[in-house]
Write an enzyme that holds these catalytic residues in place. Structure first.
Site, PDB file in Angstrom:
ATOM      1  N   HIS A   1      37.529  35.139  33.321  1.00  0.00           N
ATOM      2  CA  HIS A   1      37.566  36.212  32.330  1.00  0.00           C
ATOM      3  C   HIS A   1      37.983  37.552  32.936  1.00  0.00           C
ATOM      4  O   HIS A   1      38.313  38.501  32.203  1.00  0.00           O
ATOM      5  CB  HIS A   1      36.197  36.358  31.659  1.00  0.00           C
ATOM      6  CG  HIS A   1      36.284  36.613  30.183  1.00  0.00           C
ATOM      7  ND1 HIS A   1      37.275  37.401  29.617  1.00  0.00           N
ATOM      8  CD2 HIS A   1      35.511  36.183  29.148  1.00  0.00           C
ATOM      9  CE1 HIS A   1      37.092  37.449  28.304  1.00  0.00           C
ATOM     10  NE2 HIS A   1      36.031  36.711  27.996  1.00  0.00           N
ATOM     11  N   ARG A   2      37.972  37.667  34.249  1.00  0.00           N
ATOM     12  CA  ARG A   2      38.459  38.885  34.878  1.00  0.00           C
ATOM     13  C   ARG A   2      39.974  38.983  34.803  1.00  0.00           C
ATOM     14  O   ARG A   2      40.544  40.084  34.907  1.00  0.00           O
ATOM     15  CB  ARG A   2      38.012  38.934  36.349  1.00  0.00           C
ATOM     16  CG  ARG A   2      36.507  38.954  36.559  1.00  0.00           C
ATOM     17  CD  ARG A   2      36.165  38.799  38.024  1.00  0.00           C
ATOM     18  NE  ARG A   2      36.667  37.540  38.573  1.00  0.00           N
ATOM     19  CZ  ARG A   2      36.515  37.155  39.841  1.00  0.00           C
ATOM     20  NH1 ARG A   2      35.864  37.954  40.688  1.00  0.00           N
ATOM     21  NH2 ARG A   2      36.985  36.003  40.258  1.00  0.00           N
TER      22      ARG A   2
END
Length: 437
Positions: A400-401
């Site tokens: 998700h980064r």
């Protein structure tokens, strides 16, 4: 050969991530004459077991014993000069003995012919053989290509002596407790009144370096990567028809597997969605110029992930051939570190085990991994009619980064489109790459 003569042989760096290596076996004895290019030893790295070659010819002087784990760059041998004296060889190979036993003669080194006899054996099997006192020459390997695996060692040990016997036939005495220390109960008596563990016999199996690396990376991923999964279904009717058509071309034609088709589709989709082909780096996203896909392979002693390079530029047939080559090397224990490096994305298929859906763990520093389930024939509505279709389930796990839900969903949707219209995989790849809207 004196201590300051000859060319130093240092622990080589055999992969990008290698920081240390274990000497599994020397292929020549101290005092043997070797030539430039001769294989000197087998080194177990964090990825595979690899033989490395001499950079110069001369007389070999071994300075590090088999089983020693040393950092990259450590001196492990010397090559050159003249044959060393016997005493010098023993001091180089083993630590100096205490004064009280200095007079004991050192065991004679095995003859060079015996040391150079090569028996294909997994590193874990070698360690187990040493623990159980099993001679590898007495073991018939049952692994790929006759390779000796841990189960072969344990089978020979079980047939040759009763369980729990020491290698010389005498049970070892327990170590004496220090003076004044409180007595401790034997481990087997702790959990059960009758002196046996309530869980039964416990066998402690050491991890190979490859499995230890996998454990470390997966632990790192669980601790540091905020991941999320997305799942989609693929109607594989046309993809299977394409496979059948290729099979009809006759003998000598390499028919792509379902994994090959998925890898080919991933290559095209990653080129179109470069942010998936990326890595998180301290507040930035590094997007890679090459599309290199790792394909998980269940090898004898570890899960290995060989890398197919430049997948976006390969034909479907080239992908199928290369996948088979790498899988055979991995399962035969012959794969080198170069074939395990540089992946920018990973595909893991457990469908052959009947697993329908699963969530794979991201392999850092990659930004995503694709899990492929088993093909199932399921009822689906097609053109207003209920039909039974071959359905494949794909689960994309993303960092998700690097990726948000919409970006990962667009990539997954493109994968489904390519597999449901697989003729696109036979076309030339576009010369430009841009992320789909």
């Amino acid at each position: 050969m004196s201590a300051d003569s000859g060319l130093e042989v240092r622990m080589p760096r055999l992969s990008e991530s290698m920081s240390e290596g274990t000497i599994v076996r020397w292929l020549h004895a101290t005092g043997a004459e070797v030539e430039r290019g001769d294989e000197l030893a087998e080194i177990e790295t964090d990825k595979a077991m690899v033989s490395f070659e001499a950079d110069a010819g001369g007389i070999l002087e071994i300075l590090a014993e088999e089983g020693a784990t040393l950092p990259v760059g450590a001196v492990i041998a010397r090559v050159g000069g003249t044959a060393p004296a016997t005493g010098a060889v023993q001091r180089a190979v083993a630590p100096e003995a205490p004064a009280a036993v200095a007079a004991d003669p050192a065991p004679a080194a095995p003859p060079p012919a015996e040391r150079t006899r090569r028996i294909p054996t997994s590193p874990l099997a070698r360690r187990r053989a040493k623990e159980l006192g099993v001679d590898l020459a007495d073991v018939q390997g049952t692994g790929p290509g006759g390779r000796i695996v841990r189960a072969d060692i344990e089978a020979v040990a079980a047939a040759g002596k009763p369980a729990g016997a020491a290698t010389n036939g005498v049970a070892p005495a327990p170590p004496a407790a220090p003076a004044g220390a409180p007595a401790r109960p034997a481990p087997a008596a702790v959990a059960g009144e009758n002196g046996s563990d309530v869980r039964g016999p416990v066998t402690v199996v050491p991890l190979s370096r490859a499995r230890q690396l996998t454990a470390d990376r997966m632990s790192e991923s669980a601790r540091t990567v905020p991941s999320f999964p997305l799942t989609a279904e693929v109607d594989m009717t046309r993809a299977l028809e394409l496979r059948a058509g290729i099979a009809e071309l006759g003998e000598g034609t390499v028919v792509p597997t379902v994994t090959d088709l998925v890898v080919a589709a991933c290559g095209r989709a990653l080129r179109e969605h470069p942010r998936v082909n990326a890595s998180y780096r301290e507040g930035t996203v590094a997007m890679f110029g090459r599309v290199n896909i790792g394909v998980a392979v269940d090898a004898t002693d570890a899960l290995l992930v060989p890398t197919i390079t430049d997948v976006d530029a390969r034909s479907l047939g080239s992908i199928a051939v290369r996948t088979r080559e790498l899988a055979d090397l991995a399962r035969g224990g012959q794969i080198g570190p170069a074939d395990l490096e540089g992946a920018t994305f990973t595909v893991s298929n457990l469908g052959m085990f009947g697993v329908t859906v699963f969530e794979a763990v991201i392999n850092p520093p990659q930004a995503a991994i694709l899990a492929v389930g088993a093909l199932r024939r399921l009822p689906r509505e097609v053109g207003g009619e209920l039909q039974v279709r071959p359905i494949l389930t794909l689960t994309l796990t993303s960092d998700h980064r690097v990726l948000d839900g919409a970006e990962s969903a667009r990539f997954l949707r493109r994968l489904v489109e390519l597999l449901e219209r697989p003729l696109a995989l036979l076309l030339d790849h576009p010369t430009t790459s841009e992320e789909s809207a």
